[in-house]
Design a protein around this motif. Structure first.
Motif, PDB file in Angstrom:
ATOM      1  N   GLN A 215       0.823  -1.211   0.000  1.00 29.94           N
ATOM      2  CA  GLN A 215       0.000   0.000   0.000  1.00 29.94           C
ATOM      3  C   GLN A 215       0.856   1.260   0.000  1.00 29.94           C
ATOM      4  O   GLN A 215       1.841   1.364   0.727  1.00 29.94           O
ATOM      5  CB  GLN A 215      -0.900   0.008   1.236  1.00 29.94           C
ATOM      6  N   THR A 216       0.467   2.211  -0.852  1.00 27.90           N
ATOM      7  CA  THR A 216       1.116   3.528  -0.858  1.00 27.90           C
ATOM      8  C   THR A 216       0.047   4.605  -0.859  1.00 27.90           C
ATOM      9  O   THR A 216      -1.025   4.428  -1.441  1.00 27.90           O
ATOM     10  CB  THR A 216       2.022   3.729  -2.092  1.00 27.90           C
ATOM     11  N   GLN A 218      -0.133   8.869  -1.434  1.00 27.16           N
ATOM     12  CA  GLN A 218       0.622  10.067  -1.783  1.00 27.16           C
ATOM     13  C   GLN A 218      -0.261  11.048  -2.553  1.00 27.16           C
ATOM     14  O   GLN A 218      -1.319  10.681  -3.061  1.00 27.16           O
ATOM     15  CB  GLN A 218       1.831   9.695  -2.639  1.00 27.16           C
ATOM     16  N   SER A 232      -5.653   0.843  -7.833  1.00 25.98           N
ATOM     17  CA  SER A 232      -5.344   2.198  -7.382  1.00 25.98           C
ATOM     18  C   SER A 232      -6.596   3.056  -7.481  1.00 25.98           C
ATOM     19  O   SER A 232      -7.447   2.837  -8.342  1.00 25.98           O
ATOM     20  CB  SER A 232      -4.207   2.804  -8.205  1.00 25.98           C
TER      21      SER A 232
END
Length: 243
Positions: A215-216, A218, A232
């Motif tokens: 998981q990201t 930003q 996403s």
């Protein structure tokens, strides 16, 4: 006469098995037949989520899409191929139900939220017992990952598909307070342009693999020039009324 078995459409949630419902977990661990969608040659995300949870000797039914991105959505062959595919899947599941067997069909997220199971449900509901177990959606996990509520007070939330035309995206982005944009992938550049035109780009967040490994979270602007993975979601938080 043999009593028909129930076909269960089970939502697995956004990806983390710990976020699966108790009912889904119970049905899955007792299942004799488990069906899931996948691309040819791939294990499939739903199957990946339940790794280690299936009972020994379970009958796995992999339903492989005949087409994904090889043919444009606007090509008449796309609907024709998928329609025939869903009809074939329906026959396979109904045959098990007619024989008195219960079948669990697993889906990422919620089965009634932009999922493939819906196409089986509409074909099966009048000819076999079908029940659906709801689940947490991927977008819920995504906005939770940002640490900021997605809507406040009277905010209007709009869920958009990146496959829409750029003109439609801009119109909806201007009209709504909070945004969730899905099916980004190859549409990312179009989505970026639409957000800029609508004046929402600087407020947009990109969450990849929400609640999954890798998981990201930003700002979308920090991912400029990069194609995003299938799992996403882009978010624009509402700023509405609050006490």
């Amino acid at each position: 006469m043999t009593r028909p078995g129930t076909i269960w459409g089970i939502g697995l949630g956004p990806g983390d098995p710990d976020l699966m419902s108790v009912r889904a977990d119970r049905l899955l661990r007792a299942a004799r037949h488990v069906a899931y969608f996948r691309k040819a040659g791939r294990p499939g995300q739903a199957r990946r989520i339940v790794e280690g949870m299936l009972p020994e000797g379970v009958d796995e039914i992999a339903m492989e899409y005949p087409v994904t991105t090889e043919i444009p959505l606007t090509d008449p062959r796309y609907n024709a191929l998928l329609s025939a595919f869903y009809e074939d899947c329906t026959r396979r599941l109904r045959a098990l139900s007619d024989a008195g067997e219960e079948v669990v069909v697993i889906s990422e997220g919620d089965p009634f939220f932009y999922g493939s199971f819906m196409h089986l449900y509409t074909r099966l509901r009048d000819v076999a017992p079908v029940r659906v177990v709801p689940a947490i959606t991927g977008m819920s996990a995504a906005w939770t990952a940002t640490g900021t509520p997605i809507t406040w007070g009277d905010d209007v939330l709009c869920i958009l598909m990146g496959t829409l035309s750029e003109e439609d995206l801009v119109a909806q982005m201007r009209r709504s307070d909070a945004l969730v944009i899905m099916k980004i992938g190859r549409n990312i550049d179009k989505v970026r342009r639409a957000l800029r035109t609508a004046g929402r780009y600087d407020a947009a967040w990109l969450v990849e693999y929400a609640s999954m490994e890798g998981q990201t979270v930003q700002r979308l602007s920090a991912a400029e020039g990069r194609v995003t993975p299938y799992f996403s979601i882009i978010l624009v938080h509402g700023e509405g009324r609050r006490p």
